[in-house]
Design an enzyme around this catalytic site. Structure first.
Site, PDB file in Angstrom:
ATOM      1  N   GLU A  51       0.812  -1.225   0.000  1.00  0.00           N
ATOM      2  CA  GLU A  51       0.000   0.000   0.000  1.00  0.00           C
ATOM      3  C   GLU A  51       0.843   1.271   0.000  1.00  0.00           C
ATOM      4  OE1 GLU A  51      -0.541  -2.631   1.828  1.00  0.00           O
ATOM      5  OE2 GLU A  51      -2.649  -3.244   1.671  1.00  0.00           O
ATOM      6  N   PHE A 113     -11.657  -7.287  13.983  1.00  0.00           N
ATOM      7  CA  PHE A 113     -10.599  -7.751  13.087  1.00  0.00           C
ATOM      8  C   PHE A 113     -10.250  -6.660  12.080  1.00  0.00           C
ATOM      9  CE2 PHE A 113      -9.327  -9.989   9.119  1.00  0.00           C
ATOM     10  CZ  PHE A 113      -8.087 -10.436   9.583  1.00  0.00           C
ATOM     11  N   GLN A 114      -8.977  -6.349  11.977  1.00  0.00           N
ATOM     12  CA  GLN A 114      -8.455  -5.315  11.079  1.00  0.00           C
ATOM     13  C   GLN A 114      -9.058  -3.938  11.324  1.00  0.00           C
ATOM     14  OE1 GLN A 114      -8.476  -6.982   7.048  1.00  0.00           O
ATOM     15  NE2 GLN A 114      -6.454  -7.845   7.504  1.00  0.00           N
ATOM     16  N   LYS A 163     -17.522  -0.493   6.320  1.00  0.00           N
ATOM     17  CA  LYS A 163     -17.967  -1.430   5.288  1.00  0.00           C
ATOM     18  C   LYS A 163     -19.475  -1.341   5.019  1.00  0.00           C
ATOM     19  CE  LYS A 163     -17.396  -6.077   3.586  1.00  0.00           C
ATOM     20  NZ  LYS A 163     -16.783  -7.407   3.774  1.00  0.00           N
ATOM     21  N   MET A 482      24.617   8.162   2.028  1.00  0.00           N
ATOM     22  CA  MET A 482      24.453   9.423   2.758  1.00  0.00           C
ATOM     23  C   MET A 482      24.725   9.214   4.246  1.00  0.00           C
ATOM     24  SD  MET A 482      24.078  12.544   2.459  1.00  0.00           S
ATOM     25  CE  MET A 482      23.210  13.271   1.092  1.00  0.00           C
TER      26      MET A 482
END
Ligand code: TPP
Ligand code: MG
Lengths: 574, 163
Positions: A51, A113-114, A163, A482
């Site tokens: 993502e 959940f999630q 949802k 760097m």
């Protein structure tokens, strides 16, 4: 009247809003939306492999096009994976809308959940965020999200979508809202005329002026106006890293970019100026160095659309709150027909600047001879020549980023695409992907390092699926260059974890995805390899270029010093 | 210097957390904060007292104004204003203390609003300084519990903070 489910409204809205690509990754809470996307052909969904890449791809697209990028992720881990990309966009004021699935309303707060409170997690790194509370509000909330993301000082907007808001069974009236109004949000449309007049008088009277312009001129689409104004006055101009290309770098009046690794002449001119005209720049610490020693003799005019940017770190003498475009236009009309009042002082000023330029000419780095390792600077110079300075160039973060900015010369805005504010390793490759999809006929190059590339290299798979022909130029110095440079300078070369002792064979890795990789170790191989890579117009080609790991980026401002306090090489200092 | 900033903001979920978050995120200081709906149910009014020099206060007001949920704000300390805070204090009240508490409460124009054989609950309103002074006066007697609302304020005269 049309009745649509929440999910169908989202798909329809995106089409009506003119969104061509969305970058995303599915999951439980977003599945109704994915189903709606499946049943239409107008909006194309690009399936990334992480993502974070979706946010960088959308961001790259936004930086190149000036239009908001769109991201779709699921709840919980999908949304938290997007956080780095949201922060990256926020720091550089990039318009982006991130649609996040969320657990169903009745589960919120139950550690379902999630479930993650993504609005809470992202609160400090968004311009604004929304939670959908009823499906019928989807069209207006989305319109507000796009409006907020793109207007005023742009930035990312998160929309949290439980949802049940997208359930296929519940349908509501859909009308595309052409306009929205927010009573608490009215970005300024023009600057204060009195202040602009005052600024112009100071500009005309200046003896040692410098324009210092930033990303605000690019996002404000004010580059033509800026070029006109700067050329009418004949004054020198330096830009920030984010402002590169706003004024043609090949022009004599351009001093390049300024700050920590900016050009010698930019930093010297800033330090000695008597007037700084800052437009759409925010005086951040990578530019100013120590603010208490910043430009001791200069008066400061500061134009910015965000009042909170003005006098935040450096006090402005003439603050002007307004969009770069309209303020610059007003300045042009006031300058018209008038001449700077001190031509002699100005020509002395230019002599001084030319002197600084001369001092460093030919001394920026030691090009290596055939037989010695390639210098990263040489590689970028050659790359610029081979692509005639016309490519879109994205970067990751590190030495290669600075070399890219120093040695690729940009005459156009929106072409140099880098994470300036957050400095996000992993940004470059997905950003290039997002650009190439929308600009298929242009060369899109990601200049990266072997450290950064490994942070987002899973996107090779996305490029394979969607046929994305970006060119990846890996300045392989076998170390986190760097970091190593700072360790050389500040920690007596104790290279704590700046090695990459177990690098993959990049050639095999790239070939595993079915792409071409060219390994370049010798001088004589560089130009032919680049020519070959760019001959494969629409194919992804990875150039694994071995460069001297001992090279440092210079100039480098000395910590706590003024703008002019710089290391110029491993042995020289101002 | 201490400033009292009054904010009209959208009565939306999350609006308060944006304001509070801003203060911690940017390292601004909050001395007190109070928030409640207004006569217009779509707006709430939030009053925050903070301390900072002019540069910091300028940044605070600019950043607050930038929040999309903030509709309008005013720094009350820039002009004449009325500042009030309400405090409820439980103090020990046994034997001679009962009279002492009552007398001190009268001097401060405070009211005793609840009584038990050993405890008085006193209600007092005023500016923060007056409330502090009252607590100081009560300290030797024995303060058991304090609940303060934080400062609320409004400008004097015809000046109005509204849409
Ligand atoms: C996500 C992230 N983690 C850590 C850093 C700190 N950091 C800045 S540059 C750098 C080294 C980058 O190495 P590489 O990509 O190989 O580039 P090089 O400097 O060698 O050109 C690191 C670790 C960062 N900018 N971003
Ligand atoms: Mg490296």
């Amino acid at each position: 009247m049309e009745l649509l489910s929440g999910a169908d409204m989202i798909a329809r809205f995106l089409k009506d809003e003119g969104v061509e690509y969305i970058y995303g990754y599915p999951g439980g809470a977003a599945l109704h939306i994915y189903d709606a996307l499946f049943r239409q052909d107008d909006v194309k969904h690009i399936l990334v492999r992480h993502e974070q890449a979706a946010t960088h791809a959308a961001d790259g697209y936004a930086r190149a096009s000036g239009k908001p990028g769109t991201v779709l992720v699921t709840s919980g881990p999908g949304a938290t994976n997007a956080v780095t990309g949201i922060a990256t966009a926020y720091m550089d004021s990039i318009p982006m809308v991130v649609l996040c699935g969320q657990v169903a309303s009745h589960l919120i707060g139950e550690d379902a959940f999630q479930e993650t409170d993504i609005v809470g997690v992202t609160r400090p790194i968004v311009k604004h965020s929304f939670s959908i509370r009823h499906p019928s509000e989807i069209p207006t909330v989305l319109k507000k999200a796009y409006y907020l993301a793109a207007s005023g000082r742009p930035g990312p907007v998160v929309v949290d979508i439980p949802k049940d808001m997208t359930a296929p069974t519940e349908r509501y009236e859909y009308v595309y809202p052409k306009k929205v109004k927010l009573r608490s949000y009215n970005p300024v449309t023009r600057g204060h005329t009195g202040q602009i007049k005052k600024a112009v008088e100071m500009m005309l009277k200046a003896r040692r002026p410098v324009f210092y312009t930033g990303g605000g001129v690019v996002t404000g689409q004010a580059c033509e106006g800026l070029t006109d104004l700067v050329q009418r006055l004949g004054y020198p101009i330096t830009t920030t890293l984010m402002g590169i290309g706003a004024y043609p770098q090949s022009d004599r009046q351009s001093l390049g970019w300024l700050g920590m690794h900016g050009s010698y002449e930019s930093n010297m001119a800033m330090h000695h100026a008597d007037l700084i005209v800052a437009i759409g720049a925010r005086f951040d610490d990578r530019v100013t160095n120590n603010t208490s020693k910043f430009c001791p003799t200069a008066k400061i005019i500061h134009v910015d659309i965000d009042p909170s940017s003005i006098s935040k770190t450096v006090r402005a003498d003439v603050p002007i709150v307004g969009p770069a475009g309209s303020v610059i236009d007003e300045m042009i009309s006031l300058v018209q027909g008038r001449e700077p009042a001190n031509p002699d002082a100005l020509s002395e000023w230019w002599d001084k600047i030319e002197g600084w330029r001369e001092e460093r000419r030919g001394k920026l780095y030691d090009p290596s001879e055939p037989g010695e390792p390639l210098k990263p600077q040489q590689v970028v110079e050659t790359l610029c020549r081979v692509t005639r300075g016309e490519a879109f160039v994205t970067t990751d973060v590190g030495q290669h980023q600075m070399f890219a900015a120093q040695y690729y010369k940009f005459d156009k805005p929106n072409r140099f695409i880098t994470s300036g504010g957050l400095g996000t390793m992993g940004f470059g490759f997905p950003a290039a992907m997002g650009i190439k999809l929308s600009y298929p006929d242009d060369d899109v190059i990601c200049i990266t390092g072997e450290g950064s590339f490994q942070m987002m290299m899973q996107e090779l798979s996305t490029c394979k699926q969607f046929g994305v022909g970006v060119k990846i130029v890996n300045l392989n110095n076998g170390s986190l260059g760097m970091v190593r440079q700072w360790q050389d300078l500040n920690y007596k070369s104790r290279h704590a974890h700046s090695y990459m002792e177990s690098l993959p064979d990049f050639q095999k890795l790239i070939e595993a995805y079915g792409f071409t990789a060219l390994k370049v170790e010798r001088h004589e191989d560089l130009e032919p390899a680049l020519e070959r890579a760019f001959a494969h117009k629409d194919e992804l080609v990875f150039l694994d270029i071995y460069v001297d790991p001992r090279e440092h980026v210079y100039p480098m401002q000395v910590p706590l010093g003024s703008m002019r306090d710089m290391l110029l090489s491993k042995t020289e200092r101002t | 210097m201490r400033h009292i900033i009054s904010i009209l903001m959208e009565n939306e979920p999350g609006a308060l957390s944006r304001v509070v978050g801003l203060f911690s995120q940017r390292n601004f200081n909050i001395e007190s904060l109070n928030v409640a709906p207004t006569e217009d149910s779509t707006l709430s009014r939030l009053t925050v007292t903070t301390v900072g020099d002019d540069r910091v206060i300028e940044q605070i007001t600019k950043h607050l104004n930038k929040l999309i949920d903030v509709v309008k704000l005013v720094d009350l300390t820039e002009g004449n204003h009325i500042e009030r805070e309400l405090m409820l204090v439980k103090v020990k009240a046994l034997g001679a203390q009962r009279d002492e508490v009552k007398r001190t409460a009268d001097i401060f124009r405070a009211q005793i609003v609840d009584v038990t054989p050993s405890v008085y609950t006193v209600q007092i309103t005023g500016d923060a300084g007056k409330l502090d002074a009252f607590l100081q006066a009560m300290a030797p007697i024995g303060i058991l519990e304090v609940a303060r609302t934080g400062v609320s304020g409004i400008s004097r005269g015809d000046k109005i903070l509204s849409l």
